[in-house]
Design a protein around this motif. Structure first.
Motif, PDB file in Angstrom:
ATOM      1  N   TYR A  44      -6.531  61.672  29.821  1.00  0.00           N
ATOM      2  CA  TYR A  44      -7.533  62.736  29.752  1.00  0.00           C
ATOM      3  C   TYR A  44      -8.065  62.789  28.324  1.00  0.00           C
ATOM      4  CZ  TYR A  44      -9.426  67.450  29.069  1.00  0.00           C
ATOM      5  OH  TYR A  44     -10.237  68.514  28.730  1.00  0.00           O
ATOM      6  N   ARG A  66     -10.436  67.754  40.523  1.00  0.00           N
ATOM      7  CA  ARG A  66      -9.922  68.241  39.242  1.00  0.00           C
ATOM      8  C   ARG A  66      -9.543  69.716  39.278  1.00  0.00           C
ATOM      9  NH1 ARG A  66     -14.927  65.701  36.503  1.00  0.00           N
ATOM     10  NH2 ARG A  66     -15.470  65.857  38.676  1.00  0.00           N
ATOM     11  N   PRO A  78     -10.498  61.622  38.259  1.00  0.00           N
ATOM     12  CA  PRO A  78      -9.152  61.631  38.846  1.00  0.00           C
ATOM     13  C   PRO A  78      -8.896  60.407  39.724  1.00  0.00           C
ATOM     14  CG  PRO A  78     -10.315  63.701  39.231  1.00  0.00           C
ATOM     15  CD  PRO A  78     -11.328  62.731  38.744  1.00  0.00           C
ATOM     16  N   CYS A  96      -4.246  63.018  26.196  1.00  0.00           N
ATOM     17  CA  CYS A  96      -3.143  63.300  27.120  1.00  0.00           C
ATOM     18  C   CYS A  96      -2.869  62.054  27.933  1.00  0.00           C
ATOM     19  CB  CYS A  96      -3.512  64.412  28.109  1.00  0.00           C
ATOM     20  SG  CYS A  96      -3.126  66.058  27.552  1.00  0.00           S
ATOM     21  N   SER A 110      -8.697  59.423  24.777  1.00  0.00           N
ATOM     22  CA  SER A 110      -7.538  60.102  25.371  1.00  0.00           C
ATOM     23  C   SER A 110      -6.735  60.946  24.382  1.00  0.00           C
ATOM     24  CB  SER A 110      -6.605  59.072  26.016  1.00  0.00           C
ATOM     25  OG  SER A 110      -7.264  58.371  27.027  1.00  0.00           O
ATOM     26  N   ILE A 116      -2.606  66.362  33.870  1.00  0.00           N
ATOM     27  CA  ILE A 116      -3.191  65.407  32.935  1.00  0.00           C
ATOM     28  C   ILE A 116      -2.168  64.975  31.903  1.00  0.00           C
ATOM     29  CG2 ILE A 116      -5.555  66.217  33.252  1.00  0.00           C
ATOM     30  CD1 ILE A 116      -5.256  67.825  30.652  1.00  0.00           C
ATOM     31  N   ASP A 125     -12.981  72.981  29.706  1.00  0.00           N
ATOM     32  CA  ASP A 125     -12.123  72.840  30.881  1.00  0.00           C
ATOM     33  C   ASP A 125     -11.127  73.993  30.932  1.00  0.00           C
ATOM     34  OD1 ASP A 125     -13.114  70.438  31.998  1.00  0.00           O
ATOM     35  OD2 ASP A 125     -12.074  69.290  30.454  1.00  0.00           O
ATOM     36  N   THR A 179     -12.954  72.608  24.940  1.00  0.00           N
ATOM     37  CA  THR A 179     -13.310  71.523  25.853  1.00  0.00           C
ATOM     38  C   THR A 179     -14.230  71.947  26.987  1.00  0.00           C
ATOM     39  OG1 THR A 179     -11.418  71.902  27.319  1.00  0.00           O
ATOM     40  CG2 THR A 179     -11.076  70.454  25.408  1.00  0.00           C
ATOM     41  N   GLY A 219      -8.858  56.438  33.715  1.00  0.00           N
ATOM     42  CA  GLY A 219      -9.467  57.621  33.117  1.00  0.00           C
ATOM     43  C   GLY A 219     -10.901  57.759  33.560  1.00  0.00           C
ATOM     44  N   GLU A 261      -2.416  57.921  33.792  1.00  0.00           N
ATOM     45  CA  GLU A 261      -3.718  58.595  33.842  1.00  0.00           C
ATOM     46  C   GLU A 261      -3.967  59.334  32.533  1.00  0.00           C
ATOM     47  OE1 GLU A 261      -5.578  60.200  37.517  1.00  0.00           O
ATOM     48  OE2 GLU A 261      -3.485  60.460  38.099  1.00  0.00           O
TER      49      GLU A 261
END
Length: 477
Positions: free
Chosen positions: A261, A462, A240, A271, A269, A284, A342, A340, A237, A259
């Protein structure tokens, strides 16, 4: 002058004197050859000289003292910690507390929504914000972990990440205590020390950042001895992890990498994209059990699957807000949903993909770096007229900081001077690695810097191409 100024004249000092007097003065003490006092500090001028060459070294730095003696070089080692070692002002030694403390221990009762920790993270304004995480946040995170990455007393977790960062603290230390696992600490990271810790402890779980997996893989490629095969599960984490590194590491260490997120605001985390048949490159992963994730438009309305918007999160792992910062809290958490910053979309299988970033944060080694914070520092340099900070890839394909600067007319400054200026005022991981001098910066009609034009030729891992991400890939064994 005699009443207000004082002179310390030490023309034949030792190597350690170089920092001794200056440190005492900075601490607010009256520095003198026979006196360290906490009285009011007068203005002091220090004239320092040295009799001979010297080396100042930390306790763990290996200095060849025979060679130093041969060339008449004095070596001053910082003393190790312990009963005889120095202690910061206002602190007590843990060993001394344990010796005098009672074995009868009663935990202080707390309410679930009482603050447990404050973790400071960079924001879009460049001013760090104190993220309040409660006991409920951590308890829910452990429950979520139990559903996706079950741990038990037979596991040994390698704690190589800094425990002041939410990733190592939440997923490593607190989860390890919650599930009763064994834990082995790596006090100072190096690839060799990490590999040694895995071998010695027969570790079963590794929680690390992509750079560490790349380092371990490099050792595996060149090492003649066997590679430890005790790891049953690895989590990556903070940034990427390339698909090539993931595949090669899994083959070399005979393990699986998932991995994750998450954010500081979500107690780490939310995800997990597990390696295996359900793995989707570039994703993710789906939301963990106990976490709601959706994609909203600019009006905070949910958009259909496949349509881009801002990823928002609602769960008991979400922070109640920023410490003493109601404005930032109200901006980030609206109607119970954490925004977020994102941008991304959710596919028909419930897997989330990040396609862009509302925030211009740079992530290096798992740490958030605010371009604004670095830019505001650069603006204070007398030779710099304008500046913009962006992310680029270094030679090892890691995200690095690049500063694009415009100088005042008639001014000149070297790249080294700019980097030194930043080093004096920023944490090491925030210091730009590259400096580009430009006649001007590309800006919109409203004066906003067009960072995409500065990043020409730079690909952010990303930022996902939806078409390429949608292609099916054969599951790997």
């Amino acid at each position: 002058m005699a009443d207000t100024w004082r002179l310390i004249f030490n023309p034949e000092g030792d190597a350690a004197d170089m920092v001794a007097y200056a440190s005492a003065l900075v601490e607010g003490r009256i520095a003198g050859k026979y006196m360290l006092s906490t009285e009011k500090l007068p203005d002091t001028l220090v004239v320092q000289g040295f009799r001979q060459k010297g080396i100042l070294a930390g306790a763990d730095v290996d200095i060849n003292k025979d060679t130093a003696k041969k060339y008449d070089i004095k070596v001053a080692n910082y003393p190790r910690s312990g009963r005889g070692g120095p202690k910061p002002v206002g602190t007590v030694n843990l060993a001394e507390v344990l010796k005098t403390s009672s074995r009868k221990f009663n935990a202080v009762e707390t309410a679930p929504d009482d603050p447990a920790v404050l973790l400071y993270t960079s924001g879009t304004t460049g001013r760090p914000k104190g993220v309040t995480l409660t006991h409920r946040n951590f308890a829910q995170q452990c429950i979520n972990v139990s559903k996706v990455l079950p741990l038990d007393e037979s596991d040994t977790i390698v704690l190589v990440l800094p425990l002041f960062h939410v990733y190592g603290l939440s997923n490593g230390l607190i989860s390890g205590v919650y599930f009763g696992t064994r834990m082995t600490l790596v006090p100072q990271y190096s690839p060799a020390k990490l590999l040694e810790a895995i071998e010695h402890s027969k570790a079963t779980v590794l929680i690390a950042i992509p750079t560490m997996y790349m380092h371990l893989l490099q050792i595996a490629r060149t090492r003649k001895a066997s590679i430890p095969k005790s790891l049953r599960l690895c989590v990556s984490g903070g940034a990427p992890l390339s698909l090539t590194t993931l595949r090669e590491f899994e083959e070399a260490f005979q393990t699986r990498i998932a991995e994750g997120y998450g954010l500081t605001e979500t107690t780490s985390s939310v995800c997990l994209n597990k390696s295996g048949e359900a793995f989707k490159p570039g994703s993710i992963g789906p939301a963990a059990e106990g976490v709601e994730m959706r994609v909203f438009d600019d009006n905070d309305a949910e958009v259909p699957d496949g349509q881009e918007g801002e990823i928002v999160i609602r769960s008991d792992v979400v922070t109640p807000g920023y410490w003493n910062n109601p404005e930032e809290t109200a901006e980030a958490i609206r109607d119970g949903w954490l925004h977020t910053g994102d941008l991304g979309y959710r596919d028909a299988d419930g897997f989330f993909f990040i396609t862009d970033r509302k925030k211009d944060l740079i992530i290096r080694g798992g740490f958030n770096i605010s371009p604004r914070e670095i830019e505001e520092l650069l603006f204070t340099h007398p030779a710099i007229q304008d500046a913009a900070v962006i992310a680029v890839h270094d030679k090892r394909d890691r995200e690095a900081v690049k500063a694009c600067v415009v100088l005042h007319e008639g001014q000149s400054v070297t790249e080294r001077e700019v980097l030194d200026f930043c080093s004096q005022n920023l944490a090491d991981y925030k210091v730009p690695k590259y400096v580009e001098f430009r006649p001007s910066l590309p800006k919109s009609a409203t004066g906003k810097i067009l960072r995409k034009e500065l990043r020409e030729g730079y690909h952010d891992d990303r930022l996902l191409d939806k078409q390429s991400a949608g292609r099916k890939e054969q599951p790997h064994g």
